[in-house]
Enzyme design. Structure first.
Site, PDB file in Angstrom:
ATOM      1  CG  ASP A 191      38.085  48.876  36.189  1.00 35.73           C
ATOM      2  OD1 ASP A 191      36.855  48.755  36.344  1.00 35.73           O
ATOM      3  OD2 ASP A 191      38.935  48.520  37.017  1.00 35.73           O
ATOM      4  CG  ASP A 212      34.460  46.413  42.357  1.00 40.97           C
ATOM      5  OD1 ASP A 212      33.939  46.014  41.305  1.00 40.97           O
ATOM      6  OD2 ASP A 212      35.567  46.989  42.402  1.00 40.97           O
TER       7      ASP A 212
HETATM    8  C1  GLA Z   1      37.387  47.240  40.082  1.00 36.31           C
HETATM    9  C2  GLA Z   1      36.618  48.544  39.907  1.00 36.31           C
HETATM   10  C3  GLA Z   1      37.571  49.722  39.984  1.00 36.31           C
HETATM   11  C4  GLA Z   1      38.310  49.704  41.311  1.00 36.31           C
HETATM   12  C5  GLA Z   1      39.025  48.369  41.482  1.00 36.31           C
HETATM   13  C6  GLA Z   1      39.619  48.209  42.873  1.00 36.31           C
HETATM   14  O1  GLA Z   1      38.238  46.992  39.020  1.00 36.31           O
HETATM   15  O2  GLA Z   1      35.928  48.546  38.694  1.00 36.31           O
HETATM   16  O3  GLA Z   1      36.877  50.933  39.835  1.00 36.31           O
HETATM   17  O4  GLA Z   1      37.416  49.929  42.352  1.00 36.31           O
HETATM   18  O5  GLA Z   1      38.142  47.277  41.291  1.00 36.31           O
HETATM   19  O6  GLA Z   1      40.271  46.985  43.033  1.00 36.31           O
END
Ligand code: GLA
Length: 388
Positions: A183, A126
């Site tokens: 997301d 990430d």
């Molecule tokens: C980010 C990623 C998500 C998830 C969250 C976890 O937002 O894009 O897919 O992994 O972090 O905190």
């Protein structure tokens, strides 16, 4: 190269967020086998954020949360492997993960070694709390080198949400997939937006490094960490079809211990999965829908040329009205001089719809889709009339 086609599996984030445990992972592993998901191709079981203690140990190593994972992470990995599955984990290129657990910044090589020792096969990486003064590109380079040199084959899943012009450099890192979106959340608006954002990225999509449209929400029905509103089963079917059509990784996000028959039927449709896993991994392209418009609720038709000469067509009705979409064979390169027709099968019903020359037309209900597999045949004058 660990795998050429898009990875398939399950990830804890969409439903469970912080609420993960050794028991959940073992039960999910059991269910991936018992429910037939593994047999359908879902092989990676991935623990997302929130798995570690808030502090590293005295040697600078990450420590699994003692309450959530009392047996440590190797025991979890061993269990997952004993089921014939592969094991995935999560970290981040910044000081912290997105949920504020320790990140891998400046610990890349130690962490890669730790993951290798535990038996990790897949790392989602990430982009939160990244130091401003270091280009993200270098941080993805660094972790990819750490993984390549850790002594174990670990698939690299880059997750920087499409920022920093990632599409221009991600292939330098050897990442097998890269998040080309922000997301996902569990509702129809999110599905529509993410799909439409992909139009501009298709030229970067292809074998060995796929655009990742984020994890599936199929079957969540508004429950869990990103369960904001939920979708109907028809909408989940369209979402799944679109992700499959666009070569996205298929990472299930619902609680599979409680999945309905409808959810299972969507997730295990072998003909749709075959479109996603086509060995040629070619770029999908838009054949109807206005790519220059911001209207993400429009009817859109995508095509993808498959290994062996068939063509997959995905007709996605993202609008709120029934539509009568059509395409011409010439949109696919088959003009009259080719002397060819298409024998078309509807992949959701299994019905052979007929042999079409010149055009194919159908009806698609609001939020529904058609997934077609088209076989190129000689034009012999014996054709099916398009739907009128
Ligand atoms: C980010 C990623 C998500 C998830 C969250 C976890 O937002 O894009 O897919 O992994 O972090 O905190």
């Amino acid at each position: 190269m660990i795998k050429l086609t898009p990875p398939m599996g399950w990830n804890s984030w969409n439903t469970f967020g912080n609420n993960i445990s050794d028991q959940l992972i073992r039960e999910t592993a059991d269910m991936m086998v018992e429910s037939g998901l593994l047999a359908a191709g879902y092989e990676y079981l991935v623990i997302d954020d929130c798995w570690s203690e808030k502090m590293r140990d005295e040697n600078g190593r990450l420590v699994p949360d003692h309450e959530k994972f009392p047996n440590g992470m190797k025991a979890v990995a061993d269990y997952v492997h004993s089921k014939g599955l592969k094991f995935g984990m999560y970290s981040c290129d910044g000081y912290f993960t997105c949920a504020a657990y320790p990140g891998s910044y400046d610990y890349e090589f130690i962490d890669a070694e730790t993951f290798a020792e535990w038996g990790v096969d897949y790392l989602k990486y990430d982009n939160c709390y990244k130091p401003e003064f270091v280009p993200g590109r270098l941080l993805y380079h660094k972790m990819s080198l750490a993984l390549e040199n850790c002594g174990r084959d670990i698939m690299f899943s880059a997750c920087n949400w499409g920022v920093d012009n990632v599409q221009d450099w991600i292939k330098e890192t050897g990442a097998h997939l890269w998040r080309s979106t922000g997301d996902i959340v569990d509702n129809w608006d999110s599905v529509k937006r993410l799909l439409w954002q992909q139009v501009k990225y298709q030229r970067f999509n292809g074998l060995g490094c796929f655009n990742d449209m984020d994890m599936l929400i199929v079957g969540m029905h508004g429950k869990g960490n990103v369960g904001i509103g939920g979708c109907t089963d028809t909408e989940y079917k369209t979402h799944f079809s679109a992700w499959a059509m666009l070569n996205s990784p298929l990472m299930i996000g619902c609680d599979i211990r409680e999945m309905s028959e409808e959810t299972k039927a969507i997730l295990t449709n072998r003909d749709i999965i075959a479109i996603n896993q086509d060995p040629a991994g070619r770029q999908p392209y838009l054949i109807s829908g206005n790519p220059h418009s911001d209207d993400y609720s429009q009817m859109q038709t995508w095509a993808k040329h498959l290994e062996g000469g068939d063509i997959a067509i995905g007709m996605f009705n993202m609008s709120d009205h029934a539509q009568a979409p059509w395409f011409g064979l010439s949109d696919l390169g088959l003009d009259h001089t080719a002397g060819r027709a298409l024998e078309i099968t509807d992949l959701w019903t299994g019905e052979v719809l007929g042999t079409f020359y010149d055009i194919f037309r159908t009806r698609v209900e609001p939020h529904d889709c058609k997934m077609l597999r088209c076989r190129v045949v000689k034009a012999d004058g014996n054709y099916t009339k398009p739907y009128c």
